[in-house]
Design a protein around this motif. Structure first.
Motif, short mmCIF file in Angstrom:
data_model
loop_
_atom_site.label_atom_id
_atom_site.label_comp_id
_atom_site.label_asym_id
_atom_site.label_seq_id
_atom_site.Cartn_x
_atom_site.Cartn_y
_atom_site.Cartn_z
N CYS A 1 18.53 -13.91 87.68
CA CYS A 1 17.17 -13.44 87.98
C CYS A 1 17.07 -11.97 88.35
O CYS A 1 16.00 -11.38 88.24
CB CYS A 1 16.55 -14.28 89.10
N CYS B 1 15.36 -8.87 86.66
CA CYS B 1 13.91 -8.66 86.74
C CYS B 1 13.32 -8.80 88.14
O CYS B 1 12.30 -8.20 88.44
CB CYS B 1 13.18 -9.64 85.82
N HIS B 2 13.92 -9.65 88.98
CA HIS B 2 13.31 -9.92 90.30
C HIS B 2 14.21 -9.49 91.46
O HIS B 2 15.43 -9.58 91.37
CB HIS B 2 13.10 -11.43 90.48
N LYS C 1 3.72 -6.42 83.43
CA LYS C 1 3.53 -6.31 84.88
C LYS C 1 4.89 -6.35 85.55
O LYS C 1 5.87 -6.75 84.93
CB LYS C 1 2.63 -7.43 85.41
N ARG D 1 4.11 -21.34 96.26
CA ARG D 1 4.04 -22.18 95.06
C ARG D 1 4.56 -23.61 95.25
O ARG D 1 4.14 -24.51 94.55
CB ARG D 1 4.82 -21.53 93.91
N TYR E 1 6.16 -26.80 91.55
CA TYR E 1 5.74 -25.71 90.67
C TYR E 1 6.95 -24.91 90.22
O TYR E 1 7.12 -24.66 89.04
CB TYR E 1 4.74 -24.81 91.39
N THR F 1 2.59 -16.41 79.83
CA THR F 1 3.38 -15.59 80.76
C THR F 1 4.50 -14.86 80.02
O THR F 1 5.01 -15.35 79.00
CB THR F 1 3.97 -16.45 81.90
N MET G 1 7.31 -14.16 81.51
CA MET G 1 8.59 -14.58 82.07
C MET G 1 9.32 -15.45 81.04
O MET G 1 8.76 -16.43 80.55
CB MET G 1 8.33 -15.37 83.36
#
Ligand code: HEC
Length: 233
Positions: A62, A65-66, A132, A144, A148, A163, A165
């Motif tokens: 991850c 990107c995060h 974004k 969430r 989810y 999305t 993602m």
């Protein structure tokens, strides 16, 4: 006690009971599970050991990107910068963990403005690619919920059509895919939820605090009665 006094007592007692019922039992402010989780995944999500493996999986899958700043996890492209480790140590707050009986630093919590200025170009590049900036995931479990997240990470398009993602885990090619997703959710949960022992301790603290106020209130009420009685003489 007068009838009016009785009505007031019953009313405020009922109000208190309803208040704590809402806070503790039927909290309308927390996320309600609307997404299904397979039983096996649910078990993994609630397992603190899985959360540790999830942290590694998160770093591998991850962090292109995060970030997850609350746990000292930042974009791969930022941590690769030669100046980053110095910035982290001078501007950040160390995050400690216990491993094999020893306390060690697992990372640093760096203030958002500091991080975002160092990561500016990286975040803009992600925005250019994905439309974004992929959000920081520090509190995503709180907003969430497990259901989810499990479903979204397993198949983003199914939960959030359109999305940007990407889907990262494919059960067709990787038999471990569902477990990996569950471990990542377990990790995100562990960042937001206190461990079970700590949770029980906090609940007990709440009960003790309320009991203290009730006990104190009763004592004051008795004392007041005594004072009022003595004033009549
Ligand atoms: C290639 C880039 C990329 C990777 C890798 C990636 N994501 Fe994302 N992610 C995104 C983008 C872009 C968004 C914003 C999507 C949107 O709002 O439509 C996003 C959004 C999210 C969201 C928020 C969804 C919401 O409801 O707003 C979560 C949660 C998430 N990602 C989890 C993960 C996890 C966990 C991983 C690792 C397994 C991961 N992502 C890997 C790009 C990525």
């Amino acid at each position: 006690m007068s009838t009016w006094g009785l009505i007031k007592t019953v009313f405020f007692t009922a109000l208190t009971v309803v208040f704590f019922f809402i806070i503790w039992v039927e909290n309308p402010f927390t996320h309600h599970a609307e997404y299904e989780i397979p039983e096996e995944a649910e078990k993994i999500i609630n397992d603190p050991k899985a959360a540790l493996e999830g942290r590694e999986l998160f770093k591998q899958n991850c962090t292109s990107c995060h970030s997850l700043r609350y746990d000292g996890i930042y974009l791969m492209s930022v941590t690769a910068k030669p100046e980053w480790s110095k910035i982290e140590k001078t501007m950040g707050k160390p995050l400690l963990e216990e491993k094999d009986g020893k306390i060690r630093v697992k990372g640093y919590f760096v203030p958002r403005d500091v991080y975002e200025s160092v990561a500016f170009a990286d975040l803009q590049a992600l925005k250019a690619s994905f439309g974004k900036i992929p959000p920081d995931l520090s509190t995503m479990y709180l907003s969430r919920g497990a259901g989810y997240l499990y479903n979204f990470i397993s198949d983003p398009q199914k939960v959030l059509p359109g999305t940007s993602m990407p889907k990262l885990f494919f059960p067709e090619y990787d038999k471990e895919a569902p477990q990996k997703v569950a471990k990542i959710v377990a990790y995100m949960r562990s960042v937001n939820e206190p461990p079970p022992g700590e949770k029980a301790k906090r609940a007990l603290m709440g009960v003790v605090t309320i009991a203290y106020f009730i006990g104190m209130g009763a004592l004051l009420w008795l004392y007041r009665k005594k004072v009022v009685a003595s004033m009549k003489h």
